[in-house]
Design a protein around this motif. Structure first.
Motif, mmCIF file in Angstrom:
data_model
loop_
_atom_site.group_PDB
_atom_site.id
_atom_site.type_symbol
_atom_site.label_atom_id
_atom_site.label_comp_id
_atom_site.label_asym_id
_atom_site.label_seq_id
_atom_site.Cartn_x
_atom_site.Cartn_y
_atom_site.Cartn_z
ATOM 1 N N PHE A 54 0.849 -1.196 0.000
ATOM 2 C CA PHE A 54 0.000 0.000 0.000
ATOM 3 C C PHE A 54 0.878 1.238 0.000
ATOM 4 C CE2 PHE A 54 0.734 -0.919 4.478
ATOM 5 C CZ PHE A 54 1.160 0.325 4.948
ATOM 6 N N SER A 55 0.313 2.331 -0.474
ATOM 7 C CA SER A 55 0.968 3.638 -0.438
ATOM 8 C C SER A 55 -0.054 4.687 -0.014
ATOM 9 C CB SER A 55 1.547 4.012 -1.800
ATOM 10 O OG SER A 55 2.643 3.194 -2.130
ATOM 11 N N VAL A 56 0.357 5.539 0.913
ATOM 12 C CA VAL A 56 -0.517 6.574 1.476
ATOM 13 C C VAL A 56 0.005 7.958 1.087
ATOM 14 C CG1 VAL A 56 -1.442 7.574 3.609
ATOM 15 C CG2 VAL A 56 -1.098 5.090 3.431
ATOM 16 N N GLY A 92 -3.865 -11.569 5.446
ATOM 17 C CA GLY A 92 -5.227 -11.508 5.955
ATOM 18 C C GLY A 92 -5.666 -10.136 6.438
ATOM 19 N N GLU A 93 -4.756 -9.177 6.523
ATOM 20 C CA GLU A 93 -5.099 -7.814 6.953
ATOM 21 C C GLU A 93 -5.546 -7.011 5.743
ATOM 22 O OE1 GLU A 93 -3.008 -4.245 9.585
ATOM 23 O OE2 GLU A 93 -1.767 -5.467 8.263
ATOM 24 N N SER A 94 -6.594 -6.215 5.882
ATOM 25 C CA SER A 94 -7.041 -5.406 4.753
ATOM 26 C C SER A 94 -6.025 -4.297 4.474
ATOM 27 C CB SER A 94 -8.411 -4.786 5.042
ATOM 28 O OG SER A 94 -8.288 -3.693 5.929
ATOM 29 N N PRO A 95 -5.831 -3.928 3.206
ATOM 30 C CA PRO A 95 -4.914 -2.837 2.897
ATOM 31 C C PRO A 95 -5.283 -1.533 3.607
ATOM 32 C CG PRO A 95 -5.405 -4.069 0.913
ATOM 33 C CD PRO A 95 -6.323 -4.595 1.983
ATOM 34 N N PHE A 96 -6.586 -1.256 3.738
ATOM 35 C CA PHE A 96 -7.010 -0.027 4.426
ATOM 36 C C PHE A 96 -6.545 -0.034 5.880
ATOM 37 C CE2 PHE A 96 -9.842 2.574 6.933
ATOM 38 C CZ PHE A 96 -10.009 3.716 6.164
ATOM 39 N N ALA A 99 -2.790 0.419 6.040
ATOM 40 C CA ALA A 99 -2.376 1.790 5.737
ATOM 41 C C ALA A 99 -2.575 2.702 6.952
ATOM 42 C CB ALA A 99 -3.160 2.317 4.537
ATOM 43 N N ALA A 100 -3.711 2.578 7.611
ATOM 44 C CA ALA A 100 -3.972 3.394 8.804
ATOM 45 C C ALA A 100 -3.010 3.020 9.927
ATOM 46 C CB ALA A 100 -5.414 3.210 9.246
ATOM 47 N N ARG A 101 -2.768 1.727 10.098
ATOM 48 C CA ARG A 101 -1.878 1.259 11.167
ATOM 49 C C ARG A 101 -0.457 1.773 10.975
ATOM 50 N NH1 ARG A 101 1.571 -2.800 10.913
ATOM 51 N NH2 ARG A 101 0.573 -3.785 9.105
ATOM 52 N N GLU A 135 5.242 -5.277 -6.903
ATOM 53 C CA GLU A 135 4.133 -4.987 -6.006
ATOM 54 C C GLU A 135 2.810 -4.754 -6.724
ATOM 55 O OE1 GLU A 135 6.298 -3.358 -2.038
ATOM 56 O OE2 GLU A 135 5.482 -1.831 -3.377
ATOM 57 N N TYR A 136 1.771 -5.228 -6.056
ATOM 58 C CA TYR A 136 0.386 -4.903 -6.392
ATOM 59 C C TYR A 136 -0.035 -3.941 -5.288
ATOM 60 C CZ TYR A 136 -4.466 -5.599 -7.858
ATOM 61 O OH TYR A 136 -5.747 -5.421 -8.329
ATOM 62 N N ASN A 137 -0.012 -2.647 -5.617
ATOM 63 C CA ASN A 137 -0.053 -1.603 -4.597
ATOM 64 C C ASN A 137 -1.436 -0.951 -4.510
ATOM 65 O OD1 ASN A 137 0.470 0.968 -3.197
ATOM 66 N ND2 ASN A 137 2.625 0.428 -3.466
ATOM 67 N N HIS A 138 -1.993 -0.939 -3.305
ATOM 68 C CA HIS A 138 -3.270 -0.281 -3.027
ATOM 69 C C HIS A 138 -2.976 1.160 -2.591
ATOM 70 C CE1 HIS A 138 -5.673 -4.107 -2.890
ATOM 71 N NE2 HIS A 138 -4.447 -4.578 -2.736
ATOM 72 N N LEU A 139 -3.604 2.117 -3.253
ATOM 73 C CA LEU A 139 -3.337 3.534 -3.014
ATOM 74 C C LEU A 139 -4.415 4.151 -2.132
ATOM 75 C CD1 LEU A 139 -2.521 4.385 -6.730
ATOM 76 C CD2 LEU A 139 -0.889 3.738 -4.943
ATOM 77 N N PHE A 140 -3.983 5.072 -1.259
ATOM 78 C CA PHE A 140 -4.902 5.765 -0.361
ATOM 79 C C PHE A 140 -4.520 7.240 -0.288
ATOM 80 C CE2 PHE A 140 -4.768 1.373 0.989
ATOM 81 C CZ PHE A 140 -6.108 1.055 1.123
ATOM 82 N N VAL A 141 -5.525 8.097 -0.236
ATOM 83 C CA VAL A 141 -5.311 9.528 -0.042
ATOM 84 C C VAL A 141 -6.109 9.975 1.181
ATOM 85 C CG1 VAL A 141 -4.909 9.940 -2.500
ATOM 86 C CG2 VAL A 141 -7.209 10.215 -1.561
ATOM 87 N N GLY A 142 -5.605 11.016 1.831
ATOM 88 C CA GLY A 142 -6.311 11.473 3.021
ATOM 89 C C GLY A 142 -5.765 12.782 3.543
ATOM 90 N N LEU A 143 -6.256 13.167 4.714
ATOM 91 C CA LEU A 143 -5.891 14.428 5.350
ATOM 92 C C LEU A 143 -5.127 14.178 6.636
ATOM 93 C CD1 LEU A 143 -9.257 16.376 4.940
ATOM 94 C CD2 LEU A 143 -7.195 16.558 3.516
#
Length: 200
Positions: A54-56, A92-96, A99-101, A135-143
């Protein structure tokens, strides 16, 4: 360009044995389906095994991106700049959740908003270490609405940058091999998040 060096220390070790358990990554196929697990270092040794990551990308209220310089003690891509946070979910952990962790573990920041921004698949060898990012990378954007409190074992320094400041820094300093790939893949979601404030 405001830069915040890391000045506080924190440790995380197994007090009973002084050793760390092997870190396992989730291996995937080209469609992102789980096909097994592998130890973290072995998954990155050439030619690399395709695994979930994942990438944040976190932004402040002015639309500036929080970037980090990876700690010098890291075995993979030490001392280079990269996006807010990168990592791998546990099997087994979700990418979301991962990423938060990891954003909190590395930077002491809990995103006030975190949204999925698609996926990107890439193969980036690191010319210095010889390791390979398959990598198969899950992307996340946030504040990020709180000041980072980085773990110095993970992060050397942090900075909030505008697009112009990022381009200037990217020309002058080394960045991770995967940085531009994940940034470009996340741009549509970044523009939706930051609007006119960001200019991304």
């Amino acid at each position: 360009m405001p830069t915040t060096p890391v000045t506080t220390a924190s440790t995380a070790s197994d007090a009973s044995s002084g050793t760390r358990e092997p870190i396992l990554l989730e291996l995937v196929d080209e469609s992102g389906n789980t096909v097994g697990t592998a130890e973290k270092l072995s998954a990155h040794q050439a030619p690399g095994q395709l695994h979930r990551a994942f990438s944040v990308f976190l932004f402040d209220e002015q639309g500036r991106l929080l970037i980090q310089r990876r700690a010098l003690g890291k075995y993979h891509s030490p001392g280079v700049w990269s996006n807010t946070c990168c990592g791998h979910p546990y099997p087994g952990e979700s990418p979301f959740a991962a990423a938060a962790r990891r954003t909190y573990e590395e930077l002491g920041v809990s995103p006030s908003l975190l949204a999925e921004a698609g996926t990107v698949r890439y193969n980036h060898p690191d010319p210095h270490s010889g390791l390979v990012e398959q990598e198969y990378n899950h992307l996340f954007v946030g504040l990020a609405q709180a000041a980072p409190r980085p773990d110095p074992e993970e992060v050397g320094e942090t900075a909030f940058v505008s697009p112009a400041e990022l381009a200037e820094r990217h020309d002058a300093a080394p960045f991770s091999a995967w940085f531009m790939t994940v940034l470009d893949a996340a741009r549509p979601a970044i523009r939706e998040l930051t609007g006119s404030a960001g200019g991304w």
